[in-house]
Design a protein around this motif. Structure first.
Motif, PDB file in Angstrom:
ATOM      1  N   UNK A  72       6.725  -2.750 -13.697  1.00  0.00           N
ATOM      2  CA  UNK A  72       6.168  -3.955 -14.315  1.00  0.00           C
ATOM      3  C   UNK A  72       7.261  -4.895 -14.807  1.00  0.00           C
ATOM      4  N   UNK A  73       8.452  -4.346 -15.055  1.00  0.00           N
ATOM      5  CA  UNK A  73       9.634  -5.139 -15.433  1.00  0.00           C
ATOM      6  C   UNK A  73       9.397  -6.019 -16.656  1.00  0.00           C
ATOM      7  N   UNK A  74       8.711  -5.494 -17.621  1.00  0.00           N
ATOM      8  CA  UNK A  74       8.410  -6.277 -18.832  1.00  0.00           C
ATOM      9  C   UNK A  74       9.673  -6.626 -19.603  1.00  0.00           C
ATOM     10  N   UNK A  75      10.630  -5.702 -19.674  1.00  0.00           N
ATOM     11  CA  UNK A  75      11.875  -5.992 -20.382  1.00  0.00           C
ATOM     12  C   UNK A  75      12.660  -7.097 -19.679  1.00  0.00           C
ATOM     13  N   UNK A  76      12.631  -7.101 -18.348  1.00  0.00           N
ATOM     14  CA  UNK A  76      13.313  -8.153 -17.590  1.00  0.00           C
ATOM     15  C   UNK A  76      12.674  -9.516 -17.829  1.00  0.00           C
ATOM     16  N   UNK A  77      11.343  -9.557 -17.888  1.00  0.00           N
ATOM     17  CA  UNK A  77      10.657 -10.823 -18.153  1.00  0.00           C
ATOM     18  C   UNK A  77      10.986 -11.321 -19.555  1.00  0.00           C
ATOM     19  N   UNK A  78      11.079 -10.393 -20.514  1.00  0.00           N
ATOM     20  CA  UNK A  78      11.491 -10.776 -21.875  1.00  0.00           C
ATOM     21  C   UNK A  78      12.888 -11.374 -21.858  1.00  0.00           C
ATOM     22  N   UNK A  79      13.796 -10.759 -21.094  1.00  0.00           N
ATOM     23  CA  UNK A  79      15.180 -11.228 -21.042  1.00  0.00           C
ATOM     24  C   UNK A  79      15.254 -12.658 -20.492  1.00  0.00           C
ATOM     25  N   UNK A  80      14.382 -12.990 -19.544  1.00  0.00           N
ATOM     26  CA  UNK A  80      14.379 -14.343 -18.979  1.00  0.00           C
ATOM     27  C   UNK A  80      13.998 -15.396 -20.020  1.00  0.00           C
ATOM     28  N   UNK A  81      13.232 -14.981 -21.031  1.00  0.00           N
ATOM     29  CA  UNK A  81      12.836 -15.904 -22.097  1.00  0.00           C
ATOM     30  C   UNK A  81      13.865 -15.966 -23.224  1.00  0.00           C
ATOM     31  N   UNK A  82      14.852 -15.118 -23.167  1.00  0.00           N
ATOM     32  CA  UNK A  82      15.810 -14.990 -24.268  1.00  0.00           C
ATOM     33  C   UNK A  82      16.990 -15.933 -24.083  1.00  0.00           C
ATOM     34  N   UNK A  83      17.362 -16.633 -25.129  1.00  0.00           N
ATOM     35  CA  UNK A  83      18.499 -17.541 -25.075  1.00  0.00           C
ATOM     36  C   UNK A  83      19.825 -16.799 -25.201  1.00  0.00           C
ATOM     37  N   UNK A  84      19.852 -15.753 -26.008  1.00  0.00           N
ATOM     38  CA  UNK A  84      21.098 -15.016 -26.218  1.00  0.00           C
ATOM     39  C   UNK A  84      21.478 -14.234 -24.958  1.00  0.00           C
ATOM     40  N   UNK A  85      22.774 -14.090 -24.750  1.00  0.00           N
ATOM     41  CA  UNK A  85      23.260 -13.392 -23.549  1.00  0.00           C
ATOM     42  C   UNK A  85      22.991 -11.896 -23.611  1.00  0.00           C
ATOM     43  N   UNK A  86      23.065 -11.347 -24.805  1.00  0.00           N
ATOM     44  CA  UNK A  86      22.915  -9.902 -24.961  1.00  0.00           C
ATOM     45  C   UNK A  86      21.633  -9.556 -25.724  1.00  0.00           C
ATOM     46  N   UNK A  87      21.107  -8.341 -25.525  1.00  0.00           N
ATOM     47  CA  UNK A  87      21.613  -7.269 -24.671  1.00  0.00           C
ATOM     48  C   UNK A  87      21.347  -7.531 -23.193  1.00  0.00           C
ATOM     49  N   UNK A  88      22.169  -6.927 -22.351  1.00  0.00           N
ATOM     50  CA  UNK A  88      21.937  -7.001 -20.917  1.00  0.00           C
ATOM     51  C   UNK A  88      20.698  -6.180 -20.564  1.00  0.00           C
ATOM     52  N   UNK A  89      19.941  -6.645 -19.610  1.00  0.00           N
ATOM     53  CA  UNK A  89      18.783  -5.890 -19.108  1.00  0.00           C
ATOM     54  C   UNK A  89      18.932  -5.757 -17.603  1.00  0.00           C
ATOM     55  N   UNK A  90      18.928  -4.524 -17.120  1.00  0.00           N
ATOM     56  CA  UNK A  90      19.106  -4.238 -15.702  1.00  0.00           C
ATOM     57  C   UNK A  90      17.810  -3.688 -15.128  1.00  0.00           C
ATOM     58  N   UNK A  91      17.333  -4.290 -14.071  1.00  0.00           N
ATOM     59  CA  UNK A  91      16.166  -3.756 -13.380  1.00  0.00           C
ATOM     60  C   UNK A  91      16.632  -2.782 -12.316  1.00  0.00           C
ATOM     61  N   UNK A  92      16.351  -1.492 -12.498  1.00  0.00           N
ATOM     62  CA  UNK A  92      16.868  -0.490 -11.569  1.00  0.00           C
ATOM     63  C   UNK A  92      15.793   0.523 -11.207  1.00  0.00           C
ATOM     64  N   UNK A  93      16.047   1.256 -10.128  1.00  0.00           N
ATOM     65  CA  UNK A  93      15.235   2.392  -9.741  1.00  0.00           C
ATOM     66  C   UNK A  93      16.010   3.664 -10.019  1.00  0.00           C
ATOM     67  N   UNK A  94      15.326   4.784  -9.958  1.00  0.00           N
ATOM     68  CA  UNK A  94      15.955   6.042 -10.371  1.00  0.00           C
ATOM     69  C   UNK A  94      17.202   6.368  -9.552  1.00  0.00           C
ATOM     70  N   UNK A  95      17.205   6.017  -8.265  1.00  0.00           N
ATOM     71  CA  UNK A  95      18.370   6.346  -7.430  1.00  0.00           C
ATOM     72  C   UNK A  95      19.576   5.459  -7.752  1.00  0.00           C
ATOM     73  N   UNK A  96      19.363   4.398  -8.517  1.00  0.00           N
ATOM     74  CA  UNK A  96      20.466   3.523  -8.930  1.00  0.00           C
ATOM     75  C   UNK A  96      21.033   3.902 -10.300  1.00  0.00           C
ATOM     76  N   UNK A  97      20.411   4.847 -10.972  1.00  0.00           N
ATOM     77  CA  UNK A  97      20.743   5.079 -12.378  1.00  0.00           C
ATOM     78  C   UNK A  97      22.170   5.579 -12.565  1.00  0.00           C
ATOM     79  N   UNK A  98      22.613   6.526 -11.755  1.00  0.00           N
ATOM     80  CA  UNK A  98      23.967   7.058 -11.917  1.00  0.00           C
ATOM     81  C   UNK A  98      25.019   5.963 -11.779  1.00  0.00           C
TER      82      UNK A  98
END
Length: 210
Positions: free
Chosen positions: A41-67
């Motif tokens: 659903x990427x809710x955290x990513x959508x929140x980040x798009x509304x955020x003016x501050x640069x941080x925190x970083x939000x990464x949209x990833x799948x389990x195989x990308x986690x490492x």
């Protein structure tokens, strides 16, 4: 780098909301923090798009990308990674739990939520990772402290053998309202009751992570 995974196999427990509020609070305490959004659903990513501050970083990833994401963040001297997992996804949740230093399982105090938490606890125990439970979306405390339904839920959760956070988060509008324009509750109403609750929870988690 410490890794905190938010995990609940039942939907609607508030994983993403807690991930965001704790990440912003961690940044405010001087910790370089990122969120790994593993929920489709990427809710955290959508929140980040509304955020003016640069941080925190939000990464949209799948389990195989986690490492790889963990390695990249460690190379950037990140202090804290918060992993927001999807409900109803045991395999992905298990990957996120194994990567964590601590898994936090949010649950509401209703009976159906308390019964459903067993699947999440089983994942944590299968991963061999330290876990804890936090009661979320609770009725406001009364003049004498937390309501009976919260105390009863706390007692019922004892059967799972994981510590339950001493702070129960109340069902306060500020937790969701503050996210509308990309802020967190500790920025939206710094001295409010919601901000105080999340700060108290985070300080408890700090003692377990560091």
């Amino acid at each position: 780098m410490q890794i905190l995974t938010l995990l609940a196999q039942k939907g609607g427990t508030g994983k993403t909301t807690l991930s965001i509020h704790m990440a912003v609070l961690a940044m405010a305490t001087g910790k370089k923090t990122a969120i790994a959004d593993m929920d489709p659903q990427q809710s955290a990513l959508f929140w980040k798009k509304r955020r003016e501050a640069e941080y925190p970083k939000v990464l949209g990833i799948q389990s195989h990308d986690l490492d790889q994401a963990i390695s990249d963040l460690q190379a950037r001297d990140t202090d804290l990674l918060i992993i927001d997992t999807a409900p109803h996804s045991r395999e992905d949740s298990l990957v996120a739990a194994k990567a964590a230093d601590l898994v936090l399982i949010p649950t509401r105090p209703a009976i159906l939520d308390l019964e459903a938490i067993r699947r999440s606890v089983d994942i944590v125990k299968s991963a061999g990772t330290n876990g804890a439970i936090v009661l979320n979306g609770c009725p406001f405390p009364g003049p004498k402290g937390e309501r009976a339904i919260v105390t009863e839920a706390r007692d019922a959760l004892g059967v799972y053998g994981l510590p339950v956070a001493p702070t129960a988060l109340s069902n306060r509008v500020a937790f969701s309202h503050s996210l509308i324009d990309g802020r967190a509750v500790s920025e939206f109403d710094k001295t409010g009751k919601a901000a105080l609750e999340i700060k108290t929870l985070f300080h408890w988690l700090e003692e377990k992570l560091w």
